[in-house]
Write a protein that holds these residues in place. Structure first.
Motif, PDB file in Angstrom:
ATOM      1  N   UNK A 232      -5.625   9.638   7.383  1.00 53.30           N
ATOM      2  CA  UNK A 232      -6.811  10.174   6.704  1.00 53.30           C
ATOM      3  C   UNK A 232      -6.394  10.878   5.410  1.00 53.30           C
ATOM      4  N   UNK A 233      -5.409  11.760   5.519  1.00 55.06           N
ATOM      5  CA  UNK A 233      -4.972  12.537   4.360  1.00 55.06           C
ATOM      6  C   UNK A 233      -4.387  11.640   3.272  1.00 55.06           C
ATOM      7  N   UNK A 234      -3.642  10.618   3.661  1.00 54.79           N
ATOM      8  CA  UNK A 234      -3.042   9.709   2.678  1.00 54.79           C
ATOM      9  C   UNK A 234      -4.119   8.922   1.924  1.00 54.79           C
ATOM     10  N   UNK A 235      -5.141   8.482   2.636  1.00 57.76           N
ATOM     11  CA  UNK A 235      -6.217   7.723   1.982  1.00 57.76           C
ATOM     12  C   UNK A 235      -7.016   8.640   1.056  1.00 57.76           C
ATOM     13  N   UNK A 236      -7.336   9.837   1.504  1.00 59.45           N
ATOM     14  CA  UNK A 236      -8.062  10.778   0.647  1.00 59.45           C
ATOM     15  C   UNK A 236      -7.234  11.121  -0.591  1.00 59.45           C
ATOM     16  N   UNK A 237      -5.932  11.315  -0.415  1.00 58.59           N
ATOM     17  CA  UNK A 237      -5.080  11.602  -1.569  1.00 58.59           C
ATOM     18  C   UNK A 237      -5.035  10.399  -2.512  1.00 58.59           C
ATOM     19  N   UNK A 238      -5.036   9.194  -1.950  1.00 62.44           N
ATOM     20  CA  UNK A 238      -5.084   7.985  -2.773  1.00 62.44           C
ATOM     21  C   UNK A 238      -6.352   7.925  -3.612  1.00 62.44           C
ATOM     22  N   UNK A 239      -7.461   8.365  -3.034  1.00 65.66           N
ATOM     23  CA  UNK A 239      -8.731   8.427  -3.773  1.00 65.66           C
ATOM     24  C   UNK A 239      -8.640   9.499  -4.864  1.00 65.66           C
ATOM     25  N   UNK A 240      -8.104  10.672  -4.503  1.00 69.13           N
ATOM     26  CA  UNK A 240      -7.983  11.770  -5.472  1.00 69.13           C
ATOM     27  C   UNK A 240      -7.090  11.384  -6.649  1.00 69.13           C
ATOM     28  N   UNK A 241      -6.028  10.621  -6.377  1.00 76.40           N
ATOM     29  CA  UNK A 241      -5.091  10.210  -7.429  1.00 76.40           C
ATOM     30  C   UNK A 241      -5.540   8.942  -8.142  1.00 76.40           C
ATOM     31  N   UNK A 242      -6.704   8.438  -7.741  1.00 77.80           N
ATOM     32  CA  UNK A 242      -7.277   7.221  -8.334  1.00 77.80           C
ATOM     33  C   UNK A 242      -6.418   5.983  -8.100  1.00 77.80           C
ATOM     34  N   UNK A 243      -5.619   6.015  -7.045  1.00 77.80           N
ATOM     35  CA  UNK A 243      -4.926   4.805  -6.601  1.00 77.80           C
ATOM     36  C   UNK A 243      -5.906   3.926  -5.839  1.00 77.80           C
TER      37      UNK A 243
ATOM     38  N   UNK B 267       0.852  -1.191   0.000  1.00 77.56           N
ATOM     39  CA  UNK B 267       0.000   0.000   0.000  1.00 77.56           C
ATOM     40  C   UNK B 267       0.886   1.239   0.000  1.00 77.56           C
ATOM     41  N   UNK B 268       0.360   2.323  -0.477  1.00 77.78           N
ATOM     42  CA  UNK B 268       1.113   3.558  -0.686  1.00 77.78           C
ATOM     43  C   UNK B 268       1.195   4.445   0.549  1.00 77.78           C
ATOM     44  N   UNK B 269       0.676   4.003   1.687  1.00 77.72           N
ATOM     45  CA  UNK B 269       0.646   4.826   2.900  1.00 77.72           C
ATOM     46  C   UNK B 269       2.069   5.026   3.421  1.00 77.72           C
ATOM     47  N   UNK B 270       2.450   6.283   3.586  1.00 80.03           N
ATOM     48  CA  UNK B 270       3.755   6.619   4.151  1.00 80.03           C
ATOM     49  C   UNK B 270       3.543   7.667   5.226  1.00 80.03           C
ATOM     50  N   UNK B 271       3.757   7.271   6.469  1.00 78.81           N
ATOM     51  CA  UNK B 271       3.550   8.174   7.589  1.00 78.81           C
ATOM     52  C   UNK B 271       4.886   8.718   8.076  1.00 78.81           C
ATOM     53  N   UNK B 272       4.847   9.926   8.580  1.00 77.96           N
ATOM     54  CA  UNK B 272       6.032  10.558   9.153  1.00 77.96           C
ATOM     55  C   UNK B 272       5.858  10.588  10.664  1.00 77.96           C
ATOM     56  N   UNK B 273       6.548   9.686  11.344  1.00 82.06           N
ATOM     57  CA  UNK B 273       6.412   9.570  12.791  1.00 82.06           C
ATOM     58  C   UNK B 273       7.074  10.720  13.538  1.00 82.06           C
ATOM     59  N   UNK B 274       7.845  11.545  12.839  1.00 81.14           N
ATOM     60  CA  UNK B 274       8.494  12.711  13.445  1.00 81.14           C
ATOM     61  C   UNK B 274       7.650  13.978  13.269  1.00 81.14           C
ATOM     62  N   UNK B 275       6.578  13.888  12.500  1.00 81.88           N
ATOM     63  CA  UNK B 275       5.738  15.047  12.199  1.00 81.88           C
ATOM     64  C   UNK B 275       4.942  15.496  13.421  1.00 81.88           C
ATOM     65  N   UNK B 276       4.610  16.772  13.443  1.00 80.84           N
ATOM     66  CA  UNK B 276       3.726  17.306  14.479  1.00 80.84           C
ATOM     67  C   UNK B 276       2.273  16.899  14.226  1.00 80.84           C
ATOM     68  N   UNK B 277       1.960  16.488  12.985  1.00 82.21           N
ATOM     69  CA  UNK B 277       0.601  16.076  12.646  1.00 82.21           C
ATOM     70  C   UNK B 277       0.320  14.700  13.254  1.00 82.21           C
ATOM     71  N   UNK B 278      -0.838  14.543  13.894  1.00 79.90           N
ATOM     72  CA  UNK B 278      -1.178  13.237  14.465  1.00 79.90           C
ATOM     73  C   UNK B 278      -1.183  12.146  13.387  1.00 79.90           C
ATOM     74  N   UNK B 279      -0.825  10.944  13.780  1.00 77.98           N
ATOM     75  CA  UNK B 279      -0.745   9.809  12.860  1.00 77.98           C
ATOM     76  C   UNK B 279      -2.098   9.560  12.196  1.00 77.98           C
ATOM     77  N   UNK B 280      -3.198   9.619  12.973  1.00 76.30           N
ATOM     78  CA  UNK B 280      -4.509   9.348  12.380  1.00 76.30           C
ATOM     79  C   UNK B 280      -4.853  10.390  11.314  1.00 76.30           C
ATOM     80  N   UNK B 281      -4.437  11.632  11.511  1.00 71.62           N
ATOM     81  CA  UNK B 281      -4.684  12.685  10.531  1.00 71.62           C
ATOM     82  C   UNK B 281      -3.869  12.424   9.263  1.00 71.62           C
ATOM     83  N   UNK B 282      -2.629  12.019   9.433  1.00 69.21           N
ATOM     84  CA  UNK B 282      -1.805  11.680   8.273  1.00 69.21           C
ATOM     85  C   UNK B 282      -2.431  10.529   7.495  1.00 69.21           C
TER      86      UNK B 282
END
Length: 131
Positions: A18-29, A1-16
């Motif tokens: 969410x954003x990765x899945x939505x971007x996957x939908x937008x990119x038709x992956x 799967x194309x999910x790549x999370x940044x564990x050092x980010x200030x953004x919560x993991x669940x938010x990342x």
């Protein structure tokens, strides 16, 4: 799967997630009806807590991106994502407001801000069109 999370980010993991899945939908992956891993499988695959995945999935379900079936599991909404309506556009405006305000405070010109928006919009849109 194309999910790549940044564990050092200030953004919560669940938010990342969410954003990765939505971007996957937008990119038709991820297409309508495509299966996503179960909560447990996704958590194990990317090495995060299953409650984090569950929180992301529940948000995506609430927003109409996915369906969660007891028998079929988790799937991208078979009818696709609902088109933007007035409520969505109001939410978009509300969410963009702080970015615009910060950009103005940092003396980013309107032209530079819109150029960045166009660049990202086209990048995501073009990747989706090539699929």
């Amino acid at each position: 799967m194309f999910i790549q999370l940044n564990f050092e980010s200030d953004d919560p993991i669940y938010t990342q997630l969410i954003h990765q899945i939505i971007e996957g939908i937008a990119k038709k992956k991820l297409l309508p009806g495509d299966a996503l891993p179960s909560v447990r499988a996704m958590a194990a695959d990317i090495g995060i807590n299953l409650h984090t995945v569950n929180k992301a999935y529940q948000h995506l379900k609430q927003e109409g991106f996915i369906l969660i079936h007891r028998q079929k599991g988790v799937v991208i909404h078979p009818e696709g994502v609902a088109k933007a309506d007035t409520v969505y556009m109001e939410s978009l405006q509300k969410n963009l407001r702080p970015f615009i305000a910060e950009s103005i405070a940092r003396q980013v010109s309107e032209e530079a801000f819109l150029k960045q928006c166009r660049k990202l919009f086209n990048e995501i849109n073009e990747e989706g069109e090539t699929k």
